[in-house]
Motif scaffolding. Structure first.
Motif, PDB file in Angstrom:
ATOM      1  N   TYR A 192       0.850  -1.196   0.000  1.00 33.86           N
ATOM      2  CA  TYR A 192       0.000   0.000   0.000  1.00 33.86           C
ATOM      3  C   TYR A 192       0.878   1.235   0.000  1.00 33.86           C
ATOM      4  O   TYR A 192       1.929   1.263   0.656  1.00 33.86           O
ATOM      5  N   VAL A 220       1.023   5.183   1.069  1.00 37.44           N
ATOM      6  CA  VAL A 220       0.394   6.175   1.935  1.00 37.44           C
ATOM      7  C   VAL A 220       0.779   7.565   1.456  1.00 37.44           C
ATOM      8  O   VAL A 220       1.958   7.873   1.293  1.00 37.44           O
ATOM      9  N   THR A 221      -0.238   8.390   1.201  1.00 39.33           N
ATOM     10  CA  THR A 221      -0.045   9.779   0.796  1.00 39.33           C
ATOM     11  C   THR A 221      -0.870  10.643   1.750  1.00 39.33           C
ATOM     12  O   THR A 221      -1.653  10.107   2.533  1.00 39.33           O
ATOM     13  N   PRO A 222      -0.745  11.965   1.675  1.00 40.40           N
ATOM     14  CA  PRO A 222      -1.600  12.814   2.513  1.00 40.40           C
ATOM     15  C   PRO A 222      -3.098  12.576   2.269  1.00 40.40           C
ATOM     16  O   PRO A 222      -3.913  12.802   3.148  1.00 40.40           O
ATOM     17  N   GLU A 223      -3.450  12.079   1.091  1.00 32.96           N
ATOM     18  CA  GLU A 223      -4.849  11.821   0.764  1.00 32.96           C
ATOM     19  C   GLU A 223      -5.362  10.511   1.355  1.00 32.96           C
ATOM     20  O   GLU A 223      -6.556  10.263   1.388  1.00 32.96           O
ATOM     21  N   GLY A 224      -4.459   9.626   1.767  1.00 37.63           N
ATOM     22  CA  GLY A 224      -4.866   8.343   2.324  1.00 37.63           C
ATOM     23  C   GLY A 224      -3.996   7.199   1.838  1.00 37.63           C
ATOM     24  O   GLY A 224      -2.883   7.399   1.367  1.00 37.63           O
ATOM     25  N   GLU A 225      -4.541   5.978   1.940  1.00 34.71           N
ATOM     26  CA  GLU A 225      -3.807   4.764   1.606  1.00 34.71           C
ATOM     27  C   GLU A 225      -4.439   4.103   0.382  1.00 34.71           C
ATOM     28  O   GLU A 225      -5.651   3.965   0.302  1.00 34.71           O
ATOM     29  N   SER A 226      -3.590   3.685  -0.588  1.00 34.56           N
ATOM     30  CA  SER A 226      -4.107   3.002  -1.771  1.00 34.56           C
ATOM     31  C   SER A 226      -3.247   1.774  -2.065  1.00 34.56           C
ATOM     32  O   SER A 226      -2.033   1.774  -1.848  1.00 34.56           O
ATOM     33  N   GLU A 249       5.615   4.828   2.225  1.00 39.57           N
ATOM     34  CA  GLU A 249       5.279   6.242   2.340  1.00 39.57           C
ATOM     35  C   GLU A 249       5.771   6.953   1.088  1.00 39.57           C
ATOM     36  O   GLU A 249       6.940   6.816   0.704  1.00 39.57           O
TER      37      GLU A 249
END
Length: 65
Positions: free
Chosen positions: A8, A10-16, A62
Motif C-alpha cells: 500500500y 500512503v499519501t496525505p490523501e490516504g492509503e491506496s 510512504e
C-alpha cells in the motif's frame, strides 16, 4: 506456507493498494522501491518503506516528497 503480501502507498490523501502478492522488495537509488509479485510482474514505486507486517501480510510505503 507462502508469504505474499499486499503493498500500500500512503499519501496525505490516504492509503491506496499498489500491488498484490508481493514476494520481493529491492530499494533503489533516489528513494524508490522495486516490487515483484509472485507471477513476476514488476513495479517501481517512489517512496520509502514505512512498515512491513508479516502477520497481516501488509507492506506500507510512504510516498516520497
Amino acid at each position: 506456507m507462502m508469504c505474499e503480501s499486499t503493498a500500500y502507498l500512503v499519501t496525505p490523501e490516504g492509503e491506496s493498494k499498489v500491488m498484490d502478492y508481493v514476494v520481493n522488495i529491492i530499494p533503489e537509488e533516489g528513494g524508490r522501491l522495486f516490487l515483484t509479485d509472485i507471477l513476476g510482474e514488476e513495479k517501481m514505486v517512489d517512496g520509502m518503506l514505512k512498515e512491513v507486517d508479516l502477520l497481516k501480510n501488509k507492506i506500507v510505503i510512504e510516498k516520497a516528497v
